[in-house]
Design a protein around this motif. Sequence first.
Motif: not given
Length: 401
Positions: A159, A194-195
């Motif tokens: 990410a 995370d993304f």
Amino acid sequence: MDLLDKLEGIAERHRRMKALGVEAIGVTNEKIISPTRAIIEGRETILAGTNNYMGITFDPDCVAAGQKALAEFGTGTTGSRIANGSFALHAELEREFAAFLNRRHCIVFTTGYQANLGMMSGLAGPRDTIYLDADSHSSIYDGCTLSGAKLVRFRHNDAADLDKRLTRGEDGGGRLVVLEGIYSMLGDRAPLSDFIEVKRKHGFQLLVDEAHSFGVLGPHGRGLADEAGLEDEVDFIVGTFSKSVGAIGGFGAGNHPYFEYLRYAMRPYMFTASSSPASIATSLAAIRKLAAEPQRRKKLTENSARLFAGFKALGLELGCEEVSPVVAVRCPDEPSTVAMWNALLKAGVYVNIALPPGTPNKLCLLRCSVSAAHTEEEIDRIVALFGAVVAQGHGRKAANG
């Protein structure tokens, strides 16, 4: 120059592979006995490379639904839904599947490959940019090419790397980020949370390919976003009926108010014959089964953990450190991988052989896919055969001998 001269390298590689045993990419299942057993080369063989995650292909209700549709609607649709119209079964499947996915809209495609071709090319165009995980499936790459959009790859499951590339990216046009729920070769998941943090910072639209995670992950079996509790953060999902659903076809789904208009913007949807009535009916029956029988998903999780633990106990180097129905074993080189694959087949277990360029980082893999229909005895037998063939270095001996 002969147009097919460029295939000489492939032909030579194929000859080398055949010299080591059975043609690894042309195995014939002479008879399918069950979701986990077949006759191959005259021998009863455990199937551990079919992606039949729910083991639903021989379910009596699914088979009966297909037979009924075949008798009532015929063998095929003979055209696209744009040209020939939809059968009632198409609309019924889309309604029920949208409800299962907790999405307002769902579009059904003839294959999973076409679902990615259609969704990528329908969502993005020449003025847009698609940010793509480097380990994405080839159908996603091909869909990006068809779209004409600018393609930016970021490091697998990274990410922070995506964040950097978005920061450096040019303004103008839409931005689509594409992830996979479970990556098909190594079995690892995208770190979705995370993304999502990067999404909140940059404001792109997000698509998750749940081909190998649909039916497998999450409290409702809807995939990675369901498991992570982040479905509202994912704009679009895409997937296939050829894994957990045990049929043929694909889907795209979303909540955007213009989503239905994608039907008129996706050439792979517009210009191909729609799914056969039997395939649609079996898919519909399978979706109902998945909703009503969560124990299939529980059994798959248990079987996956059992195989993973068995391979770890043998000291095998696995594709990743996450338990999923995809359990891949890393091998040293192509000749030994082919030799070990042949030895496993002769011993009574079929797995996938995965070789460059179709693998991440030029890895050579023996890839297993676990089914809810596998018995504990079958899982243990697979582990035992890998212990005898792979852990003991049979491939290196066979390749060098």
